[in-house]
Write an enzyme that holds these catalytic residues in place. Structure first.
Site, PDB file in Angstrom:
ATOM      1  N   ASP A 327       0.859  -1.175   0.000  1.00 57.65           N
ATOM      2  CA  ASP A 327       0.000   0.000   0.000  1.00 57.65           C
ATOM      3  C   ASP A 327       0.900   1.231   0.000  1.00 57.65           C
ATOM      4  OD1 ASP A 327      -2.364   1.631   0.449  1.00 57.65           O
ATOM      5  OD2 ASP A 327      -1.656   1.812   2.506  1.00 57.65           O
ATOM      6  N   ASP A 521      -1.946  -0.564   6.071  1.00 59.97           N
ATOM      7  CA  ASP A 521      -2.152   0.065   7.380  1.00 59.97           C
ATOM      8  C   ASP A 521      -3.582   0.493   7.649  1.00 59.97           C
ATOM      9  OD1 ASP A 521      -2.031   2.311   5.516  1.00 59.97           O
ATOM     10  OD2 ASP A 521      -1.939   3.564   7.310  1.00 59.97           O
TER      11      ASP A 521
END
Length: 642
Positions: A327, A521
């Site tokens: 990500d 996250d």
């Protein structure tokens, strides 16, 4: 693992099923302590044998080995060869020849391994509960000019929902009135809050930051983007293929080997003593004792490196990872906009640009404005008050600064107001650009970006050095994603992706035979973390990401992830060496025992000696010890748990 059942997010109350209490864990730890105490007493020969039978050791084996025997019987009935069955054979064989100390020692190792495995059960269910708790249970609804609080389950499509600053949006819909900025990174993964005006879409589960918004509900509950994330997590948890523990698989092979050799020995020799010797010497103790120790050592060493691995299964998978999906926002970057550069035009100074821009943006709620004001404060630039302040949503600010007509905003905004803006080759790609003009003259541009983590370059380079394929998946714009990928040297990049698209990408990679590690996250990363072979969450990420992941990086250092991969590979090599060594020793031992060259006592001696050898090999992974001032030893701790 039992299937996880989800309550509907719009109807769930706080009456979740209670987690099992800790009584069972205390019983298991009590069993370990009991067997350990018996082990010491047997070693010290405190209690004499009765007619040659060590009743104390037998009691210790029966009580301590009960869960092992129970599981072995169940596995046998289901025709599965597992570590528990291998342990049962080894324990019974050791008991038959009177090697009670060895049997008790094996029991202690196996019980500890089983307890550690049990501690990770149910983490997926708690992750889903965390998701559910993110959605508000009530909302303010405007009807007939009145605002009333209403349960989320009573809201219907078409209702107008009022969301105040700091509130979480409860529905998917379109803004009717109001102006604000919304942090929708939980859904789209965008690094900066998105401006919301009449007609723009809004998503359930995102956070309204500044102004009041009125949103007409279009989708509710599981039909929202947030609800689809929950559904994806549920499906991933339910469809996750069970990964057999390394110890079970390797010990299972040895069980077949031992039983086959024992049966052949008895058929050829009709010698029960030689048959028992074969079973004893070919026990799986080298694997059964060494494997959990290696896994424990690997997990402990990873913790020292700043990573919490939630079980030995994930340590095994880490050793086989060949593809890393990353990500961007909050993982490769810090997730907060910061000024990266101030570009000067027409002889202006950087201080002049920051002073004028910060004055114009002083009362703005825009995230970029806050970054400008913050940087001006750091530079100790004097900031005044603007006059005639006028804000054009999505464009910029027109006001009076130091009695000069001042424009702060986009290139298009300045050009609309008659200020020429050069469009040269230096135009940024991965930055948001704020142009500053006063008195009809362009002063400069302020470039703002989501800053890369300091270790991001080194981490990606280390992953590539390990032979891993790196892929960047992000919800950010294509130009930002491409520039970030090029700067870091990522192998592949895909931008403007929704959570379900990330899941589809991970699923496709796995279908191609890749072993995928996903690093993320946010809430929007949770489904992909669950879908990957092993999910890694940043320590500063959301609770949902941390619970959905198999590994949590404390301190948010991506370099620690590369270290964890190395630990996983080393752990696997140690386990495989133990297996190969055990098989080699057992092969020679079985041959000698079958021909009568080994009696049960010598077979047990070989068995114990090889076990200690492979345990010592596994112990190389254990964290080093340091001496305390008092003279005792304790594991070295280099990471503070927050």
């Amino acid at each position: 693992m039992p299937e996880t059942k989800l309550a509907d997010p719009i109807n769930h109350a706080h009456n979740h099923e209670q987690e099992p209490d800790h009584e069972e864990s205390w019983i298991e730890w009590g069993r370990v302590a009991f067997v350990a105490a018996i082990l010491i007493l047997v070693w010290a020969q405190v209690v004499p044998r009765v007619r040659g039978v060590d009743l104390l050791a037998i009691a210790g084996l029966l009580i301590g080995g009960y869960p092992i025997f129970k599981e072995a019987i169940s596995d046998l009935l289901e025709r599965r060869m597992t570590m528990e069955l291998s342990m049962t054979i080894a324990l019974v064989a050791a008991g038959v020849i009177g090697e009670f100390f060895t049997a008790l020692l094996i029991t202690v190792f196996v019980l500890i391994a089983e307890i550690l495995e049990g501690l990770t059960v149910g983490r997926g269910r708690r992750a889903i509960r965390e998701l559910l708790d993110l959605l508000p249970q009530t909302a303010e609804v405007r009807s007939d000019g009145q605002v009333a609080s209403r349960s989320l389950s009573d809201i219907q499509p078409g209702d107008v929902v009022l969301v105040r600053p700091g509130g979480r949006i409860p529905v998917d819909g379109a803004v009717v009135t109001g102006h604000s900025f919304v942090d929708q990174s939980t859904i789209t993964g965008e690094s900066m809050p998105v401006e919301k005006i009449a007609g723009t879409p809004a998503y359930a589960g995102t956070v309204n930051q500044s102004g009041v918004l009125e949103i007409r509900a279009e989708k509710i509950g599981r039909d929202t983007a947030f609800g689809r994330i929950i559904e994806a997590v549920e499906r991933a948890e339910r469809s996750r293929a069970p990964i057999q523990r390394t110890a079970d698989r390797l010990a299972g092979y040895l069980v077949y080997f031992a039983l086959g050799c024992a049966a052949l020995t008895f058929l050829l020799t009709r010698d029960a003593r030689s048959t028992i010797s074969v079973i004893v010497v070919a026990g799986a103790c080298g694997i059964a004792a060494g494997t959990p120790l290696a896994i424990l050592g690997g997990i402990g060493r990873a913790a020292r490196q700043g990573a919490i691995i939630k079980g030995g299964l994930y340590l095994e998978v880490l050793s086989a990872v060949d593809t890393v999906v990353l990500d961007k926002t909050g993982t490769l970057t810090l997730g907060t906009p910061e000024i990266s550069d101030v570009h000067v035009y027409n002889g202006a100074s950087r201080q002049d640009i920051m002073r004028i821009a910060a004055t114009a943006e002083r009362f703005s709620e825009h995230p970029l404005a806050k970054a400008i004001v913050k940087k001006a404060s750091e530079w100790a630039v004097p900031v005044g008050e603007p006059a005639g302040f006028r804000y054009s949503p999505g464009k910029g600010i027109l006001c009076q600064v130091e009695e000069q007509r001042t424009l702060v905003g986009t290139r298009a905004f300045l050009e609309e107001e008659g200020v020429p803006v050069p469009d040269g080759p230096d135009r940024p790609e991965r930055f948001s650009e704020v142009m500053v003009a006063t008195g009809g003259r362009l002063l400069g541009s302020i470039r703002i970006a989501d800053v890369l983590r300091s270790e991001a370059h080194a981490a990606v380079a280390e992953m590539r050095r390990l032979g891993l394929r790196t892929i960047l998946l992000t919800g950010d714009r294509k130009e930002i994603a491409d520039a970030t990928a090029a700067e870091l040297g990522v192998d592949e990049v895909q931008s403007e992706m929704l959570p379900e698209q990330k899941v589809a990408c991970v699923r496709e990679l796995r279908a191609q035979g890749r072993t995928v590690a996903m690093v993320g996250d946010g809430v929007n990363d949770a489904p992909a973390l669950m879908e990957s072979n092993v999910g890694i969450a940043m320590g500063s990420g959301t609770d949902v990401a941390r619970e959905s992941a198999s590994v949590v990086l404390l301190g948010n250092d991506l370099l620690r992830f590369a270290e964890v991969l190395k630990i996983g590979r080393r752990c696997r090599s140690i386990i495989m060496f133990n297996f190969a060594g055990t098989l080699a020793v057992d092969s020679v031992g079985v041959l000698l025992a079958a021909f009568g060259f080994l009696n049960p006592v010598l077979a047990a001696l070989i068995h114990v000696s090889s076990e200690l050898l492979f345990i010592s090999n596994s112990a190389r992974l254990l964290p080093a010890l340091t001496r305390k001032p008092g003279g005792d030893y304790s594991p070295r701790t280099e990471v503070a748990l927050k």
